[in-house]
Design a protein around this motif. Structure first.
Motif, mmCIF file in Angstrom:
data_model
loop_
_atom_site.group_PDB
_atom_site.id
_atom_site.type_symbol
_atom_site.label_atom_id
_atom_site.label_comp_id
_atom_site.label_asym_id
_atom_site.label_seq_id
_atom_site.Cartn_x
_atom_site.Cartn_y
_atom_site.Cartn_z
ATOM 1 N N ILE A 47 11.232 102.679 57.128
ATOM 2 C CA ILE A 47 11.351 102.916 58.386
ATOM 3 C C ILE A 47 12.854 103.413 59.091
ATOM 4 O O ILE A 47 12.683 104.337 59.906
ATOM 5 C CB ILE A 47 11.260 101.635 59.182
ATOM 6 C CG1 ILE A 47 10.189 100.658 59.129
ATOM 7 C CG2 ILE A 47 11.785 101.575 60.769
ATOM 8 C CD1 ILE A 47 8.957 101.434 59.705
ATOM 9 N N ALA A 67 13.993 101.577 64.764
ATOM 10 C CA ALA A 67 13.547 100.937 63.396
ATOM 11 C C ALA A 67 13.219 99.634 63.742
ATOM 12 O O ALA A 67 11.987 99.363 63.181
ATOM 13 C CB ALA A 67 14.580 101.207 62.442
ATOM 14 N N ALA A 83 9.256 98.216 62.751
ATOM 15 C CA ALA A 83 8.978 97.478 61.628
ATOM 16 C C ALA A 83 7.886 96.259 61.933
ATOM 17 O O ALA A 83 7.457 96.069 60.911
ATOM 18 C CB ALA A 83 10.374 96.923 61.203
ATOM 19 N N ASP A 99 5.431 96.902 63.289
ATOM 20 C CA ASP A 99 4.016 97.496 63.355
ATOM 21 C C ASP A 99 3.303 97.384 64.597
ATOM 22 O O ASP A 99 2.154 97.168 64.471
ATOM 23 C CB ASP A 99 3.306 97.244 62.291
ATOM 24 C CG ASP A 99 2.189 98.595 62.195
ATOM 25 O OD1 ASP A 99 2.373 99.725 62.236
ATOM 26 O OD2 ASP A 99 1.150 98.133 61.368
ATOM 27 N N THR A 104 4.227 108.867 64.321
ATOM 28 C CA THR A 104 3.835 107.437 64.146
ATOM 29 C C THR A 104 2.255 107.401 64.746
ATOM 30 O O THR A 104 1.660 106.692 64.305
ATOM 31 C CB THR A 104 4.682 106.679 64.711
ATOM 32 O OG1 THR A 104 4.732 106.880 66.248
ATOM 33 C CG2 THR A 104 6.095 106.492 64.114
#
Length: 209
Positions: free
Chosen positions: A112, A141, A145, A147, A179
């Motif tokens: 990440i 980040a 992380a 998701d 992303t």
């Protein structure tokens, strides 16, 4: 969201707002202080409950689903980082709460960090030793992380100097493209919104105008 209203005692913060946001969209809500945009996003994220109306995610009603059970994450203006932890520990926090093994957490955090352009050498650095722009990247980040399907941003660039803000605007748009996640962003700066957004909603006095 459909016909969503939020009252705080006698104050009507959000007034009968209906809104559709597409999957994978960079959607920005622009408005002055007190227009209701932060309250609106807090309801979408599950941090506030509407006084009336409903919120749906892909046709499922999530109005009463708490924030920690939604596939969403919020990046606050204050960033809300853990000052007593390192960069890596901040990023890994959601994975640690889920019981992910330390080695796996570290590998995911380093991955990440590459995405948000943080040098891997920062992994063990105390977050208090990071600059404003570096802290922004740590907050991004940490959000990625976990998701989430949707990331909410509450004026995350407003406290940063102009030059760095211009750099981070471009990086945010690039991060969104790479992303493919849904970004819902609030700001009082129309210029900032124009640089990054696919669509923009203008909010005033609790309504989208």
């Amino acid at each position: 969201m459909q016909s969503v209203t939020k009252r705080f005692d006698d104050v009507l913060a959000v007034d009968n707002v209906s809104l559709d946001i597409e999957d994978g969209e960079f959607f920005t809500i622009v408005g002055p202080s007190g227009s209701g945009k932060s309250t609106l996003v807090r309801m979408l994220a599950g941090l506030e409950r509407p006084s009336a109306g409903s919120i749906k995610l892909r046709a499922e009603d999530i109005t009463d689903v708490p924030a920690n059970q939604r596939p969403t994450c919020m990046v606050f203006q204050s960033l809300a980082l853990f000052d007593h932890r390192s960069v890596g520990q901040n990023i890994e926090f959601s994975q640690k709460m889920k019981g992910v093994a330390p080695q796996q957490r570290r590998a995911h955090a380093l991955e990440i960090m590459d995405i948000v352009r943080l040098p891997q050498a920062f992994y063990s650095r105390p977050v208090t030793q990071c600059s404003g722009g570096e802290k922004q990247r740590v907050a991004l980040a940490r959000a990625l992380a976990s998701d989430p399907d949707i990331l909410f941003f509450d004026e995350p660039l407003s406290a940063i100097d102009f030059r760095l803000r211009k750099i981070l605007e471009v990086e945010m748009k690039d991060l969104h493209r790479r992303t493919g996640k849904t970004f819902v962003y609030i700001t009082h700066s129309l210029e900032e919104a124009m640089v990054m957004s696919d669509r923009i909603a203008i909010m005033r006095d609790g309504k989208i105008v």
